[in-house]
Design a protein around this motif. Structure first.
Motif, PDB file in Angstrom:
ATOM      1  N   UNK A   1      14.846   2.967  -2.737  1.00 19.62           N
ATOM      2  CA  UNK A   1      15.485   3.290  -1.467  1.00 19.62           C
ATOM      3  C   UNK A   1      14.576   3.017  -0.281  1.00 19.62           C
ATOM      4  N   UNK A   2      13.270   3.216  -0.456  1.00 16.26           N
ATOM      5  CA  UNK A   2      12.323   2.866   0.610  1.00 16.26           C
ATOM      6  C   UNK A   2      12.410   1.379   0.918  1.00 16.26           C
ATOM      7  N   UNK A   3      12.558   0.574  -0.121  1.00 14.16           N
ATOM      8  CA  UNK A   3      12.668  -0.870   0.067  1.00 14.16           C
ATOM      9  C   UNK A   3      13.926  -1.214   0.859  1.00 14.16           C
ATOM     10  N   UNK A   4      15.018  -0.525   0.577  1.00 13.55           N
ATOM     11  CA  UNK A   4      16.258  -0.766   1.328  1.00 13.55           C
ATOM     12  C   UNK A   4      16.070  -0.456   2.804  1.00 13.55           C
TER      13      UNK A   4
ATOM     14  N   UNK B   1       4.066  10.015  -8.020  1.00  9.57           N
ATOM     15  CA  UNK B   1       4.823   9.705  -9.224  1.00  9.57           C
ATOM     16  C   UNK B   1       5.947   8.727  -8.990  1.00  9.57           C
ATOM     17  N   UNK B   2       5.745   7.775  -8.089  1.00  8.21           N
ATOM     18  CA  UNK B   2       6.765   6.779  -7.792  1.00  8.21           C
ATOM     19  C   UNK B   2       7.674   7.144  -6.640  1.00  8.21           C
ATOM     20  N   UNK B   3       7.372   8.245  -5.953  1.00  9.02           N
ATOM     21  CA  UNK B   3       8.170   8.686  -4.804  1.00  9.02           C
ATOM     22  C   UNK B   3       7.258   8.923  -3.601  1.00  9.02           C
ATOM     23  N   UNK B   4       7.785   8.609  -2.414  1.00 15.15           N
ATOM     24  CA  UNK B   4       7.092   8.950  -1.180  1.00 15.15           C
ATOM     25  C   UNK B   4       7.468  10.385  -0.830  1.00 15.15           C
ATOM     26  N   UNK B   5       6.480  11.296  -0.914  1.00 15.19           N
ATOM     27  CA  UNK B   5       6.728  12.704  -0.639  1.00 15.19           C
ATOM     28  C   UNK B   5       5.664  13.222   0.321  1.00 15.19           C
ATOM     29  N   UNK B   6       5.600  14.528   0.501  1.00 15.45           N
ATOM     30  CA  UNK B   6       4.666  15.101   1.472  1.00 15.45           C
ATOM     31  C   UNK B   6       3.224  14.776   1.118  1.00 15.45           C
ATOM     32  N   UNK B   7       2.872  14.866  -0.149  1.00 15.26           N
ATOM     33  CA  UNK B   7       1.494  14.557  -0.563  1.00 15.26           C
ATOM     34  C   UNK B   7       1.148  13.113  -0.246  1.00 15.26           C
TER      35      UNK B   7
ATOM     36  N   UNK C   1       0.832  -1.202   0.000  1.00 10.33           N
ATOM     37  CA  UNK C   1       0.000   0.000   0.000  1.00 10.33           C
ATOM     38  C   UNK C   1       0.867   1.253   0.000  1.00 10.33           C
ATOM     39  N   UNK C   2       1.963   1.227   0.754  1.00 15.76           N
ATOM     40  CA  UNK C   2       2.924   2.327   0.757  1.00 15.76           C
ATOM     41  C   UNK C   2       3.424   2.596  -0.666  1.00 15.76           C
ATOM     42  N   UNK C   3       3.764   1.532  -1.390  1.00 17.39           N
ATOM     43  CA  UNK C   3       4.233   1.669  -2.765  1.00 17.39           C
ATOM     44  C   UNK C   3       3.116   2.173  -3.671  1.00 17.39           C
ATOM     45  N   UNK C   4       1.916   1.624  -3.512  1.00 21.59           N
ATOM     46  CA  UNK C   4       0.783   2.035  -4.336  1.00 21.59           C
ATOM     47  C   UNK C   4       0.478   3.522  -4.169  1.00 21.59           C
ATOM     48  N   UNK C   5       0.464   3.997  -2.943  1.00 18.35           N
ATOM     49  CA  UNK C   5       0.198   5.422  -2.703  1.00 18.35           C
ATOM     50  C   UNK C   5       1.331   6.288  -3.251  1.00 18.35           C
ATOM     51  N   UNK C   6       2.567   5.795  -3.161  1.00 14.47           N
ATOM     52  CA  UNK C   6       3.690   6.546  -3.715  1.00 14.47           C
ATOM     53  C   UNK C   6       3.566   6.663  -5.228  1.00 14.47           C
ATOM     54  N   UNK C   7       3.078   5.622  -5.872  1.00 12.47           N
ATOM     55  CA  UNK C   7       2.876   5.666  -7.320  1.00 12.47           C
ATOM     56  C   UNK C   7       1.688   6.551  -7.695  1.00 12.47           C
ATOM     57  N   UNK C   8       0.613   6.446  -6.926  1.00  5.37           N
ATOM     58  CA  UNK C   8      -0.612   7.184  -7.265  1.00  5.37           C
ATOM     59  C   UNK C   8      -0.509   8.677  -6.986  1.00  5.37           C
ATOM     60  N   UNK C   9       0.094   9.019  -5.871  1.00  4.92           N
ATOM     61  CA  UNK C   9       0.111  10.423  -5.441  1.00  4.92           C
ATOM     62  C   UNK C   9       1.484  11.090  -5.539  1.00  4.92           C
TER      63      UNK C   9
ATOM     64  N   UNK D   1       2.560  11.254   2.030  1.00  6.74           N
ATOM     65  CA  UNK D   1       2.504  11.136   3.484  1.00  6.74           C
ATOM     66  C   UNK D   1       1.145  11.573   4.016  1.00  6.74           C
ATOM     67  N   UNK D   2       0.617  12.660   3.496  1.00  5.12           N
ATOM     68  CA  UNK D   2      -0.690  13.156   3.931  1.00  5.12           C
ATOM     69  C   UNK D   2      -1.791  12.156   3.604  1.00  5.12           C
ATOM     70  N   UNK D   3      -1.777  11.640   2.386  1.00  6.25           N
ATOM     71  CA  UNK D   3      -2.827  10.707   1.959  1.00  6.25           C
ATOM     72  C   UNK D   3      -2.728   9.371   2.679  1.00  6.25           C
ATOM     73  N   UNK D   4      -1.518   8.864   2.821  1.00  5.62           N
ATOM     74  CA  UNK D   4      -1.349   7.554   3.446  1.00  5.62           C
ATOM     75  C   UNK D   4      -1.630   7.608   4.936  1.00  5.62           C
ATOM     76  N   UNK D   5      -1.228   8.691   5.609  1.00  2.49           N
ATOM     77  CA  UNK D   5      -1.526   8.804   7.033  1.00  2.49           C
ATOM     78  C   UNK D   5      -3.043   8.803   7.252  1.00  2.49           C
ATOM     79  N   UNK D   6      -3.772   9.568   6.440  1.00  4.45           N
ATOM     80  CA  UNK D   6      -5.235   9.604   6.547  1.00  4.45           C
ATOM     81  C   UNK D   6      -5.823   8.215   6.292  1.00  4.45           C
ATOM     82  N   UNK D   7      -5.324   7.548   5.263  1.00  4.37           N
ATOM     83  CA  UNK D   7      -5.832   6.218   4.919  1.00  4.37           C
ATOM     84  C   UNK D   7      -5.633   5.230   6.054  1.00  4.37           C
ATOM     85  N   UNK D   8      -4.455   5.248   6.670  1.00  4.84           N
ATOM     86  CA  UNK D   8      -4.179   4.284   7.728  1.00  4.84           C
ATOM     87  C   UNK D   8      -5.044   4.547   8.962  1.00  4.84           C
ATOM     88  N   UNK D   9      -5.284   5.803   9.277  1.00  6.16           N
ATOM     89  CA  UNK D   9      -6.168   6.104  10.402  1.00  6.16           C
ATOM     90  C   UNK D   9      -7.577   5.597  10.116  1.00  6.16           C
TER      91      UNK D   9
END
Length: 319
Positions: free
Chosen positions: A217-220, A156-162, A146-154, A164-172
């Motif tokens: 790098x997230x995977x590492x 562009x293949x990177x975990x960034x502030x956007x 899910x972390x990877x999916x959100x990074x791709x969707x929001x 982080x905002x979407x995934x934090x809300x989703x997990x809650x």
């Protein structure tokens, strides 16, 4: 000063990083826990490889390897040590309970390590399951996907502030809907948003002006507890500065499910971003361990926030 490289303890800081062989494999009894940053530091020798360290070792490690701001480093370390560490031997497990932290102090003190639920570790982790479902400290493959999916969707293949905002809300929202014992009060209320910000602040190469963490790098970091090759730490001391930005995208009151799933109810007695000094006072007045060691460690804890306007408390007296 240019950002400093981190590969292992033998790296020459300030110059070109020296490429070293892969970090040594875990020994049978080595401990790892819910924090990918601490796991990585232990794997590369910034912390003892067995996963048991003193607060000073942890503070030095996160500053040396990640350039974590001093106050943040001291605050998060002593927040964990006060509730999960051994205040007599001054040792903390970055994972589960272990005899390596020394003999257990008398009750009611607890020396459970960072895996201990509902003190420092808590529900709604980005990559670890809620305690209600079992293993709350090992990487959960479904959540990492899910972390990877959100990074791709929001992102562009990177975990960034956007992301982080979407995934934090989703997990809650997922925890509210699936975990009947979901608890999102302090201190977890704060560590959840900090947890979401730390990969952007500490796992992104300091030379990169775009604060986005690649999936590779997230995977590492998350799966292998390993620094990327030729990695440079953050260019300037930082720590938790994005937590409020993440919270502000989807504000939520601190609270819990009070009667099963989907019964999330705000808790006005919990600290939140409007009542941050309450987090400190709750630690001081509700944490009960050995008096002398508690007084000493609470002093270190307050030192990290002494310029925040909070009033130092002495419910157990002074030495």
């Amino acid at each position: 000063m240019p950002p400093l490289p981190v590969s292992d303890l033998k790296t020459t800081f300030g110059g070109k990083p020296v490429q070293k062989p892969a970090y040594p494999p875990l020994e049978r009894d080595d401990i790892r826990g819910p924090c990918p940053g601490l796991n990585t530091l232990a794997s590369h020798g910034y912390l003892p490889s067995n996963g048991v360290a003193s607060p000073s070792q942890i503070i030095n490690a996160v500053q040396e390897a990640f350039n974590m701001e001093s106050g943040t480093a001291r605050f998060v370390t002593y927040a964990a040590h006060l509730v999960d560490g051994n205040l007599v031997t001054d040792l903390l497990s970055i994972g589960g309970k272990t005899s390596k932290t020394g003999p257990n102090p008398p009750a009611p003190a607890s020396v459970g390590g960072l895996n201990t639920h509902a003190v420092f570790e808590g529900d709604s982790s980005m990559t670890r399951a809620d305690f209600f479902f079992g293993d709350n400290h090992s990487l959960n493959e479904t959540l990492f996907k899910q972390f990877i999916d959100f990074s791709n969707r929001f992102g562009g293949g990177f975990y960034n502030l956007t992301v982080a905002q979407e995934l934090r809300h989703q997990r809650v929202q997922e925890s509210i809907a699936t975990n009947p014992t979901f608890n999102f009060t302090a201190p977890r209320f704060f560590t959840a948003f900090a947890e979401s910000s730390f990969p952007i602040e500490f796992f992104v190469d300091g030379r990169n002006p775009v604060r986005g963490l690649s999936i590779a790098n997230a995977t590492l970091f998350f799966k292998e507890s390993k620094f990327p090759v030729d990695f440079f730490r953050a260019a300037a001391p930082t720590g938790g500065s994005l937590a409020l930005d993440i919270f502000s995208a989807y504000p939520i009151a601190a609270g819990r499910n009070v009667n099963g799933i989907n019964t999330y109810t705000p808790d006005p007695t919990s600290a939140d971003f409007d009542k941050q000094c309450l987090l400190y006072s709750n630690f001081v007045t509700k944490t009960v361990v050995l008096r002398r060691n508690l007084i000493i460690n609470l002093g270190f804890f307050f030192d990290a926030i002494e310029n925040s306007g909070c009033t130092e408390l002495f419910p157990y007296g002074k030495l």
